[in-house]
Design a protein around this motif. Structure first.
Motif, short mmCIF file in Angstrom:
data_model
loop_
_atom_site.label_atom_id
_atom_site.label_comp_id
_atom_site.label_asym_id
_atom_site.label_seq_id
_atom_site.Cartn_x
_atom_site.Cartn_y
_atom_site.Cartn_z
N LEU A 262 0.82 -1.22 0.00
CA LEU A 262 0.00 0.00 0.00
C LEU A 262 0.85 1.26 0.00
O LEU A 262 0.46 2.30 -0.55
CB LEU A 262 -0.92 0.00 1.23
CG LEU A 262 -2.03 -1.06 1.25
CD1 LEU A 262 -2.80 -1.02 2.56
CD2 LEU A 262 -2.98 -0.86 0.07
N ALA A 263 2.04 1.17 0.62
CA ALA A 263 2.94 2.32 0.66
C ALA A 263 3.77 2.45 -0.61
O ALA A 263 4.57 3.37 -0.74
CB ALA A 263 3.87 2.20 1.87
N ARG A 264 3.61 1.48 -1.53
CA ARG A 264 4.35 1.46 -2.80
C ARG A 264 5.85 1.32 -2.58
O ARG A 264 6.67 1.93 -3.27
CB ARG A 264 4.03 2.70 -3.63
CG ARG A 264 2.55 2.85 -3.98
CD ARG A 264 2.29 4.07 -4.86
NE ARG A 264 0.85 4.21 -5.13
CZ ARG A 264 0.33 5.19 -5.86
NH1 ARG A 264 1.13 6.12 -6.38
NH2 ARG A 264 -0.97 5.24 -6.08
N TYR A 265 6.19 0.52 -1.58
CA TYR A 265 7.60 0.21 -1.32
C TYR A 265 8.14 -0.73 -2.39
O TYR A 265 7.38 -1.43 -3.07
CB TYR A 265 7.74 -0.47 0.04
CG TYR A 265 7.75 0.46 1.24
CD1 TYR A 265 7.62 1.84 1.11
CD2 TYR A 265 7.90 -0.06 2.52
CE1 TYR A 265 7.63 2.67 2.21
CE2 TYR A 265 7.93 0.77 3.64
CZ TYR A 265 7.78 2.13 3.48
OH TYR A 265 7.80 2.95 4.58
N GLY A 266 9.47 -0.76 -2.51
CA GLY A 266 10.13 -1.74 -3.35
C GLY A 266 10.07 -3.11 -2.70
O GLY A 266 9.66 -3.25 -1.55
N VAL A 267 10.55 -4.12 -3.42
CA VAL A 267 10.48 -5.49 -2.92
C VAL A 267 11.25 -5.64 -1.61
O VAL A 267 10.77 -6.22 -0.63
CB VAL A 267 11.02 -6.48 -3.98
CG1 VAL A 267 11.07 -7.90 -3.39
CG2 VAL A 267 10.15 -6.47 -5.22
N ALA A 268 12.48 -5.12 -1.58
CA ALA A 268 13.32 -5.26 -0.39
C ALA A 268 12.70 -4.56 0.82
O ALA A 268 12.66 -5.11 1.93
CB ALA A 268 14.71 -4.70 -0.67
N GLU A 269 12.21 -3.34 0.60
CA GLU A 269 11.60 -2.59 1.71
C GLU A 269 10.33 -3.27 2.21
O GLU A 269 10.06 -3.31 3.41
CB GLU A 269 11.26 -1.17 1.25
CG GLU A 269 12.46 -0.28 1.01
CD GLU A 269 12.04 1.05 0.43
OE1 GLU A 269 11.45 1.05 -0.67
OE2 GLU A 269 12.28 2.09 1.08
#
Length: 458
Positions: free
Chosen positions: A245-252
């Motif tokens: 939902l926060a549009r983080y990357g895969v690692a994050e």
């Protein structure tokens, strides 16, 4: 008096993890515990508070930025800064009359114990700031009606009323809290429980629905969905959802998943230390009271973290985060940007208490009552900001507003502080006060019957 005030302020500055154990050690020695046992219990309690605080801070620091990222992606402008409960505490303690709340709180507790109107010894003196904040709010709102001296007097009377309600609330929830936490002889005196008073009539309606009137706690959830209800797996799933939902990357996103998993896994572990610390203290206090007060049982009132081992609370906390974010974007009248208070323990604990840990009803109540925290945070922002500037407690720029998106017991705080607005024709706070008292009496009687029936069975 000045020296005593400096000493108390210094102790308070050390935080609950030191101040509350000191009170517990002193209480243990008074009721006859051996020095080594009292000190050991106090230190263990300090460890428990510190561990719980570390976990909550860890979770907040992990989820807070994700929540902010979700809001930023919408482009919505919410001008009020969310400073969290620590900001409110700092502002409360900057009130010139704050120190006088200590003798008021202790005196009322002692009198009520002597005349047998409470069974709770409130050891949570550190959270006296909650009463101070109510006093600050009352004084600010009542200043135009009663002047400086009159508004201060009304503030202390209102705080005294709140203290009485807190002790009676602790009494009525003690049996249920003991059953839910497994820790005997303790209860919760934190005003965050006041929201449960307003939740009670709605919970009564929800219990009329067959599907919602069955036991449905974390253990039942685990039986129904298996490994997906395990603390570590469920925490990981929730963390992944927030990352997406926060549009983080895969690692994050994966990192957030592990952080959330860590939090939910360790909360029950930390809660065991509360039991280790509090059981010998509560036993010693109960034995002491039996000798002094004709077999009366005394219980210890504490801050809420000793209940932090209940996964139901944290499931409600996680649900409240997206609910609060959505409400902040669409709620008419809201102007506060949820951030520091985004991990809203207050609403989750209130729902936990009133439902007895029923996850389904807790979730419904969280959705219904989340807007109240944002509205009250918005309404109180102007005078909180003015006080922050006048006392220097918080540094604010010209025109900047600060508040909290998770004020403990928001409806009660608003109702008590704005009661005299009826002089201007605004009867809404007065109506809320009446509803609070009526619902409090109804819940008090309901829980009294529950305790009586439970003890008869046992």
């Amino acid at each position: 008096m000045s020296i005593l005030q400096d000493v108390i302020n210094w102790l308070l500055s050390l935080g609950a993890a030191i101040f509350v154990p000191i009170i517990i050690i002193i209480a243990g020695l008074i009721v006859g515990m051996k020095i080594k046992d009292a000190v050991s219990a106090g230190i263990t309690l300090g460890v428990a508070f510190t561990g719980m605080s570390m976990l909550i801070s860890f979770m907040s620091e992990a989820i807070g930025p994700a929540a902010e990222a979700m809001l930023k992606s919408t482009g919505i402008n919410l001008p009020i800064v969310d400073g969290g409960w620590t900001t409110l505490s700092a502002i409360a303690w900057s009130w010139p009359y704050a120190f006088l709340m200590f003798p008021l709180m202790i005196g009322i507790n002692i009198i009520m114990l002597i005349i047998n109107k409470t069974k709770t010894f409130n050891a949570d003196l550190w959270n006296v700031w909650g009463k101070i904040f109510t006093g600050v709010a009352v004084a600010a709102v009542c200043q135009p009606y009663f002047g400086t001296a009159g508004s201060i007097a009304v503030a202390f009377v209102t705080a005294a009323v709140q203290i009485v309600f807190e002790l009676k609330m602790a009494d009525m929830y003690q049996y249920r809290i003991e059953k839910l936490s497994g820790i005997p002889g303790v209860t919760c005196t934190h005003k965050m429980g006041f929201t449960s008073i307003f939740m009670f009539p709605i919970d009564c309606l929800l219990k009329k629905i067959p599907a919602l009137n069955k036991r449905f706690d974390a253990a039942v959830l685990k039986d129904k969905i298996g490994i997906f209800a395990e603390s570590h797996v469920l925490g990981f799933i929730l963390g992944i959802i927030f990352g997406i939902l926060a549009r983080y990357g895969v690692a994050e996103t994966l990192t957030l998943g592990i952080q959330a998993s860590c939090s939910l896994t360790l909360f029950p572990v930390i809660s065991k230390y509360f039991m280790m610390a509090l059981e010998p203290i509560s036993t010693a206090i109960s034995a002491f009271m039996n000798k002094k007060f004709d077999d009366r049982t005394l219980v210890v009132g504490l801050d809420w973290p000793f209940m932090g081992g209940a996964n139901e609370i944290w499931l409600a906390v996680f649900l409240c985060i997206p609910v609060t974010l959505i409400c902040s974007m669409i709620l008419p009248g809201n102007e506060i940007l949820p951030f520091a208070g985004i991990v809203n323990n207050a609403i989750a604990v209130a729902a936990f208490l009133v439902t007895g840990g029923n996850i389904l009803r807790m979730c419904i109540l969280v959705i219904i009552f989340a807007p109240a925290y944002l509205w009250v945070g918005t309404v109180m922002a102007p005078f909180i900001s003015d006080l922050a500037r006048s006392t220097g407690a918080v540094s604010l720029k010209a025109g900047e507003l600060i508040s909290c998106s998770s004020i403990d017991g928001p409806i009660q705080t608003y109702a008590f502080s704005h009661l005299f607005k009826f002089l201007d024709g605004n009867f809404f706070p007065l109506a809320l006060c009446v509803i609070f008292v009526v619902c409090f009496i109804a819940l008090y009687r309901y829980l009294g019957r529950e305790e009586k029936e439970g003890r008869e069975i046992n």
